[in-house]
Design a protein around this motif. Structure first.
Motif, PDB file in Angstrom:
ATOM      1  N   ILE A 162       0.852  -1.206   0.000  1.00 12.88           N
ATOM      2  CA  ILE A 162       0.000   0.000   0.000  1.00 12.88           C
ATOM      3  C   ILE A 162       0.884   1.251   0.000  1.00 12.88           C
ATOM      4  CG2 ILE A 162      -1.758   1.294   1.280  1.00 12.88           C
ATOM      5  CD1 ILE A 162      -2.580  -1.483   2.536  1.00 12.88           C
ATOM      6  N   LEU A 163       1.928   1.217   0.806  1.00 13.46           N
ATOM      7  CA  LEU A 163       2.838   2.357   0.918  1.00 13.46           C
ATOM      8  C   LEU A 163       3.486   2.673  -0.427  1.00 13.46           C
ATOM      9  CD1 LEU A 163       4.466   4.439   2.588  1.00 13.46           C
ATOM     10  CD2 LEU A 163       6.105   2.609   3.096  1.00 13.46           C
ATOM     11  N   ARG A 164       3.989   1.643  -1.095  1.00 13.33           N
ATOM     12  CA  ARG A 164       4.658   1.864  -2.386  1.00 13.33           C
ATOM     13  C   ARG A 164       3.709   2.510  -3.392  1.00 13.33           C
ATOM     14  NH1 ARG A 164       7.055  -3.150  -5.824  1.00 13.33           N
ATOM     15  NH2 ARG A 164       4.851  -3.324  -6.367  1.00 13.33           N
ATOM     16  N   ASP A 165       2.481   2.015  -3.445  1.00 11.61           N
ATOM     17  CA  ASP A 165       1.494   2.580  -4.381  1.00 11.61           C
ATOM     18  C   ASP A 165       1.196   4.045  -4.060  1.00 11.61           C
ATOM     19  OD1 ASP A 165       1.343   0.198  -5.701  1.00 11.61           O
ATOM     20  OD2 ASP A 165      -0.595  -0.405  -4.853  1.00 11.61           O
TER      21      ASP A 165
ATOM     22  N   THR B 191      10.106  -6.509   3.243  1.00 14.47           N
ATOM     23  CA  THR B 191       9.959  -7.953   3.432  1.00 14.47           C
ATOM     24  C   THR B 191      10.459  -8.716   2.209  1.00 14.47           C
ATOM     25  OG1 THR B 191       8.025  -7.495   4.813  1.00 14.47           O
ATOM     26  CG2 THR B 191       8.272  -9.749   4.010  1.00 14.47           C
ATOM     27  N   VAL B 192      10.151  -8.188   1.032  1.00 14.20           N
ATOM     28  CA  VAL B 192      10.589  -8.791  -0.242  1.00 14.20           C
ATOM     29  C   VAL B 192      11.747  -7.958  -0.784  1.00 14.20           C
ATOM     30  CG1 VAL B 192       9.888  -9.383  -2.600  1.00 14.20           C
ATOM     31  CG2 VAL B 192       8.250  -9.622  -0.700  1.00 14.20           C
ATOM     32  N   ALA B 193      12.889  -8.601  -1.016  1.00 15.62           N
ATOM     33  CA  ALA B 193      14.068  -7.878  -1.518  1.00 15.62           C
ATOM     34  C   ALA B 193      13.741  -7.153  -2.822  1.00 15.62           C
ATOM     35  CB  ALA B 193      15.225  -8.845  -1.722  1.00 15.62           C
ATOM     36  N   ASN B 194      14.267  -5.922  -2.945  1.00 15.30           N
ATOM     37  CA  ASN B 194      14.116  -5.084  -4.140  1.00 15.30           C
ATOM     38  C   ASN B 194      12.676  -4.640  -4.399  1.00 15.30           C
ATOM     39  OD1 ASN B 194      16.913  -5.121  -4.880  1.00 15.30           O
ATOM     40  ND2 ASN B 194      16.616  -7.240  -5.508  1.00 15.30           N
ATOM     41  N   PHE B 195      11.833  -4.713  -3.370  1.00 13.66           N
ATOM     42  CA  PHE B 195      10.437  -4.305  -3.522  1.00 13.66           C
ATOM     43  C   PHE B 195      10.330  -2.820  -3.878  1.00 13.66           C
ATOM     44  CE2 PHE B 195       6.224  -3.034  -1.864  1.00 13.66           C
ATOM     45  CZ  PHE B 195       5.427  -3.913  -2.586  1.00 13.66           C
ATOM     46  N   TYR B 196      11.296  -2.038  -3.425  1.00 15.84           N
ATOM     47  CA  TYR B 196      11.235  -0.593  -3.680  1.00 15.84           C
ATOM     48  C   TYR B 196      12.013  -0.180  -4.933  1.00 15.84           C
ATOM     49  CZ  TYR B 196       9.008  -0.174   0.893  1.00 15.84           C
ATOM     50  OH  TYR B 196       8.144  -0.287   1.948  1.00 15.84           O
ATOM     51  N   ALA B 197      12.372  -1.147  -5.775  1.00 10.87           N
ATOM     52  CA  ALA B 197      13.088  -0.833  -7.017  1.00 10.87           C
ATOM     53  C   ALA B 197      12.380   0.235  -7.868  1.00 10.87           C
ATOM     54  CB  ALA B 197      13.316  -2.104  -7.832  1.00 10.87           C
ATOM     55  N   PRO B 198      11.030   0.217  -7.989  1.00 12.81           N
ATOM     56  CA  PRO B 198      10.379   1.268  -8.788  1.00 12.81           C
ATOM     57  C   PRO B 198      10.582   2.675  -8.204  1.00 12.81           C
ATOM     58  CG  PRO B 198       8.877  -0.580  -8.423  1.00 12.81           C
ATOM     59  CD  PRO B 198      10.052  -0.795  -7.523  1.00 12.81           C
ATOM     60  N   LEU B 199      10.729   2.757  -6.889  1.00  8.56           N
ATOM     61  CA  LEU B 199      10.977   4.057  -6.251  1.00  8.56           C
ATOM     62  C   LEU B 199      12.427   4.485  -6.491  1.00  8.56           C
ATOM     63  CD1 LEU B 199       9.112   3.501  -2.843  1.00  8.56           C
ATOM     64  CD2 LEU B 199       8.229   4.496  -4.968  1.00  8.56           C
ATOM     65  N   ILE B 200      13.347   3.525  -6.380  1.00 10.73           N
ATOM     66  CA  ILE B 200      14.769   3.819  -6.600  1.00 10.73           C
ATOM     67  C   ILE B 200      14.982   4.321  -8.027  1.00 10.73           C
ATOM     68  CG2 ILE B 200      17.076   2.747  -6.743  1.00 10.73           C
ATOM     69  CD1 ILE B 200      16.051   0.857  -4.421  1.00 10.73           C
ATOM     70  N   ALA B 201      14.250   3.749  -8.974  1.00  8.82           N
ATOM     71  CA  ALA B 201      14.407   4.112 -10.392  1.00  8.82           C
ATOM     72  C   ALA B 201      13.624   5.363 -10.790  1.00  8.82           C
ATOM     73  CB  ALA B 201      13.955   2.939 -11.262  1.00  8.82           C
ATOM     74  N   HIS B 202      12.763   5.862  -9.911  1.00 11.13           N
ATOM     75  CA  HIS B 202      11.856   6.956 -10.279  1.00 11.13           C
ATOM     76  C   HIS B 202      12.630   8.257 -10.513  1.00 11.13           C
ATOM     77  CE1 HIS B 202       8.367   9.582 -10.315  1.00 11.13           C
ATOM     78  NE2 HIS B 202       7.592   8.512 -10.290  1.00 11.13           N
ATOM     79  N   PRO B 203      12.345   8.978 -11.608  1.00 11.87           N
ATOM     80  CA  PRO B 203      13.090  10.207 -11.910  1.00 11.87           C
ATOM     81  C   PRO B 203      12.917  11.322 -10.876  1.00 11.87           C
ATOM     82  CG  PRO B 203      11.235   9.914 -13.426  1.00 11.87           C
ATOM     83  CD  PRO B 203      11.380   8.639 -12.668  1.00 11.87           C
ATOM     84  N   LYS B 204      11.875  11.243 -10.041  1.00 10.92           N
ATOM     85  CA  LYS B 204      11.658  12.283  -9.024  1.00 10.92           C
ATOM     86  C   LYS B 204      12.189  11.885  -7.649  1.00 10.92           C
ATOM     87  CE  LYS B 204       7.646  14.048 -11.539  1.00 10.92           C
ATOM     88  NZ  LYS B 204       6.167  14.121 -11.562  1.00 10.92           N
ATOM     89  N   VAL B 205      12.952  10.798  -7.599  1.00 10.67           N
ATOM     90  CA  VAL B 205      13.560  10.350  -6.334  1.00 10.67           C
ATOM     91  C   VAL B 205      15.077  10.462  -6.447  1.00 10.67           C
ATOM     92  CG1 VAL B 205      13.869   8.416  -4.730  1.00 10.67           C
ATOM     93  CG2 VAL B 205      11.639   8.803  -5.803  1.00 10.67           C
ATOM     94  N   MET B 206      15.665  11.312  -5.620  1.00 12.70           N
ATOM     95  CA  MET B 206      17.120  11.486  -5.632  1.00 12.70           C
ATOM     96  C   MET B 206      17.827  10.258  -5.079  1.00 12.70           C
ATOM     97  SD  MET B 206      19.444  14.459  -3.806  1.00 12.70           S
ATOM     98  CE  MET B 206      19.326  15.732  -5.061  1.00 12.70           C
TER      99      MET B 206
END
Length: 295
Positions: free
Chosen positions: A192-195, A218-233
């Protein structure tokens, strides 16, 4: 915004040291450091003790921008000195460590499975002062204790709303909606948080950026879409109660996520150690967290 500091935060190899324990967590931090409560008789003396601990950490030879790319300070630390210089200026000019400020004032009581941030008083005044002292960005923490869509949406909305205010002062906000690591529905809360974060990022103006500080997923690399996002430093991880070795192992499995550890950084340090022992202990801690951060 200092472009050299921005570049270090965006692509520097290393991690962010969280040196921002506040009044509530200071006695515990001092006790772990070997300073019992009978060593100080009031809050002012307690903060003197914690400042001495922080000053010793940042003075350590291993504490440099080669591995520690940033450091988060408590407001009272920002207002003090390291090595005879204002704390933020010392970090950058002497150590090449990018300074951040913890700007929140603690948590509200839980509602809808989350704890929002308390009102921050004259936040604009604090942000102006921080910018004048050479601070690059800020950090603010709220908490998620259940996979409650209503609560998590409110939590993330508050983080982004205040984040926009911080960006207005030319500072980089680290948004920290922390998922409590012990809850039974942690993975569901993270989904829910990621969305919610993605929804809020997509609504930000083109060309603007924030940083995120999140619990190790809990799941490795779950936040990969956030890491790759152009608006996330940058996306950084909090240790959240894990011991350092476990936090490092979990972090190493999350590619592109770097540490922003507090208690896990100071684990094993003691006021009773000689400078030689202290510097060797912090050097080993820094190296371990650095290695886990560059995966």
């Amino acid at each position: 915004m200092n472009t050299e500091q921005a570049e270090q935060m965006r692509s520097g190899q290393g991690f962010i040291a969280a040196l921002d324990q506040s009044g509530g967590s200071s006695p515990k931090a001092l006790k772990l450091y070997g300073v019992d409560e009978d060593a100080y008789s009031n809050e002012a003396e307690m903060f003197d003790q914690i400042h001495a601990m922080r000053a010793r950490i940042v003075a350590a030879p291993a504490f440099t921008g080669d591995k520690v790319i940033g450091a988060i300070l408590f407001e009272m630390t920002m207002d003090r000195e390291f090595g005879g210089k204002p704390a933020a200026k010392y970090l950058w000019s002497e150590k090449r460590v990018v300074p951040f400020l913890k700007c929140d004032k603690g948590l509200e009581a839980e509602a809808d499975g989350v704890q929002l941030m308390k009102p921050m008083g004259d936040l604009d005044g604090l942000l102006s002062r921080a910018a004048g002292l050479g601070v690059f960005g800020t950090k603010m923490r709220s908490v998620i204790n259940a996979a409650n869509p209503v609560g998590i949406a409110a939590n993330v909305a508050q983080q982004f709303e205040i984040g926009r205010q911080i960006l207005g002062h030319g500072l980089m906000p680290i948004l920290e909606p922390e998922v409590t690591i012990t809850i039974s529905d942690k993975a569901e809360a993270e989904a829910i948080l990621r969305d919610e974060i993605l929804k809020n990022l997509d609504a930000m103006p083109e060309g603007s950026e924030v940083m995120l500080k999140l619990s190790l997923p809990t799941v490795a690399n779950f936040y990969a879409p956030l890491i790759a996002h152009p608006k996330v430093m940058r996306v950084v991880a909090l240790s959240g109660g894990y011991a350092r070795d476990e936090a490092n192992a979990l972090l190493a499995a999350n590619h592109g996520m770097i540490a922003s550890f507090s208690r896990a950084l100071s684990e094993g340090l003691s006021a009773q150690q000689s400078d030689e022992e202290f510097n060797a202990t912090i050097a080993a801690a820094i190296d371990g967290i650095y290695q886990a951060s560059i995966t």
